[in-house]
Design a protein around this motif. Structure first.
Motif, PDB file in Angstrom:
ATOM      1  N   LYS A 172       0.844  -1.197   0.000  1.00 14.34           N
ATOM      2  CA  LYS A 172       0.000   0.000   0.000  1.00 14.34           C
ATOM      3  C   LYS A 172       0.879   1.247   0.000  1.00 14.34           C
ATOM      4  N   LYS A 173       0.353   2.306  -0.552  1.00 14.58           N
ATOM      5  CA  LYS A 173       0.995   3.620  -0.527  1.00 14.58           C
ATOM      6  C   LYS A 173       0.146   4.522   0.362  1.00 14.58           C
ATOM      7  N   PRO A 174       0.579   4.770   1.596  1.00 11.64           N
ATOM      8  CA  PRO A 174      -0.204   5.627   2.484  1.00 11.64           C
ATOM      9  C   PRO A 174      -0.388   7.034   1.917  1.00 11.64           C
ATOM     10  N   THR A 175      -1.545   7.619   2.201  1.00  6.63           N
ATOM     11  CA  THR A 175      -1.850   8.965   1.718  1.00  6.63           C
ATOM     12  C   THR A 175      -1.470  10.029   2.744  1.00  6.63           C
ATOM     13  N   CYS A 176      -1.566   9.690   4.019  1.00 10.59           N
ATOM     14  CA  CYS A 176      -1.197  10.623   5.077  1.00 10.59           C
ATOM     15  C   CYS A 176      -1.051   9.838   6.384  1.00 10.59           C
ATOM     16  N   ALA A 177      -0.630  10.537   7.427  1.00 10.79           N
ATOM     17  CA  ALA A 177      -0.456   9.888   8.726  1.00 10.79           C
ATOM     18  C   ALA A 177      -0.524  10.944   9.820  1.00 10.79           C
ATOM     19  N   ARG A 178      -0.733  10.464  11.020  1.00 10.46           N
ATOM     20  CA  ARG A 178      -0.688  11.331  12.198  1.00 10.46           C
ATOM     21  C   ARG A 178       0.156  10.604  13.248  1.00 10.46           C
ATOM     22  N   VAL A 179       1.179  11.284  13.741  1.00 13.67           N
ATOM     23  CA  VAL A 179       2.007  10.742  14.823  1.00 13.67           C
ATOM     24  C   VAL A 179       1.383  11.229  16.119  1.00 13.67           C
ATOM     25  N   VAL A 180       1.123  10.282  17.034  1.00 17.96           N
ATOM     26  CA  VAL A 180       0.364  10.595  18.245  1.00 17.96           C
ATOM     27  C   VAL A 180       1.092  10.067  19.476  1.00 17.96           C
ATOM     28  N   LYS A 181       1.123  10.879  20.525  1.00 20.44           N
ATOM     29  CA  LYS A 181       1.692  10.458  21.806  1.00 20.44           C
ATOM     30  C   LYS A 181       0.542  10.111  22.742  1.00 20.44           C
ATOM     31  N   THR A 182       0.550   8.866  23.233  1.00 14.26           N
ATOM     32  CA  THR A 182      -0.483   8.403  24.151  1.00 14.26           C
ATOM     33  C   THR A 182       0.197   7.721  25.335  1.00 14.26           C
TER      34      THR A 182
END
Length: 176
Positions: free
Chosen positions: A141-151
């Protein structure tokens, strides 16, 4: 066929240095969002183009973010204002817990199960702790976007991929 988006949550394997870089980037991103929100409030707009013209240079200079991270911050603020308006609330602030990415500043590397992202320190590569579900979902797959999240002190990346989905048809044909 139609295209649907799906988000795959993956745990990032971070060293102390990498976590520090991500924390500083998230802080810069939130600070940039705060500057943009201030401009949006005084200009009474949620238009991305108007906001970019008004604060792009200031955000870049005061946060040390790359051009594309700055554009992602502008897009986040504009979207947050629009959602808040629909809910009849206001946006007050942004916390340093996440960073938005598009395909220009983020890449999933299937061969070594890692991500390459832009930070305030430049581009870094972070290995992922993937399970079978994530591996299969991200395969070829070719990702379209992402979000890096701290939890809870840990870093995750929420990778968005496009998937083809068959159009659903109604039930059997009805006669009249």
């Amino acid at each position: 066929m139609r295209t649907m988006q799906r988000t795959i949550k993956c745990k990032m394997i971070t060293s102390a240095t990498t976590a520090d870089t991500l924390n500083r980037t998230a802080t810069a991103f939130a600070r940039g969002c705060g500057i943009i929100l201030g401009a949006a409030t005084s200009l009474k707009t949620s238009n991305k183009v108007k906001l970019q013209r008004a604060v792009y240079g200031e955000v870049r200079a005061s946060t040390g973010m790359s051009a594309n991270l700055t554009i992602r911050a502008i897009a986040r603020v504009a979207y947050a204002i629009k959602v808040a308006a629909k809910r009849k609330t206001t946006v007050r602030s942004f916390k340093p817990t996440s960073i938005d990415y598009d395909q220009r500043i983020f890449a999933y590397r299937e061969r070594d199960e890692s991500v390459s992202i832009t930070t305030v320190d430049g581009r870094i590569h972070i290995p992922l702790d993937l399970g079978r579900y994530q591996r299969e979902a991200l395969a070829k797959k070719k990702p379209t976007c992402a979000r890096v999240v701290k939890t809870d002190g840990r870093w995750f990346v929420h990778i968005v991929i496009d998937e083809a989905s068959p159009l659903k048809r109604g039930g059997p044909p009805l006669g009249i």
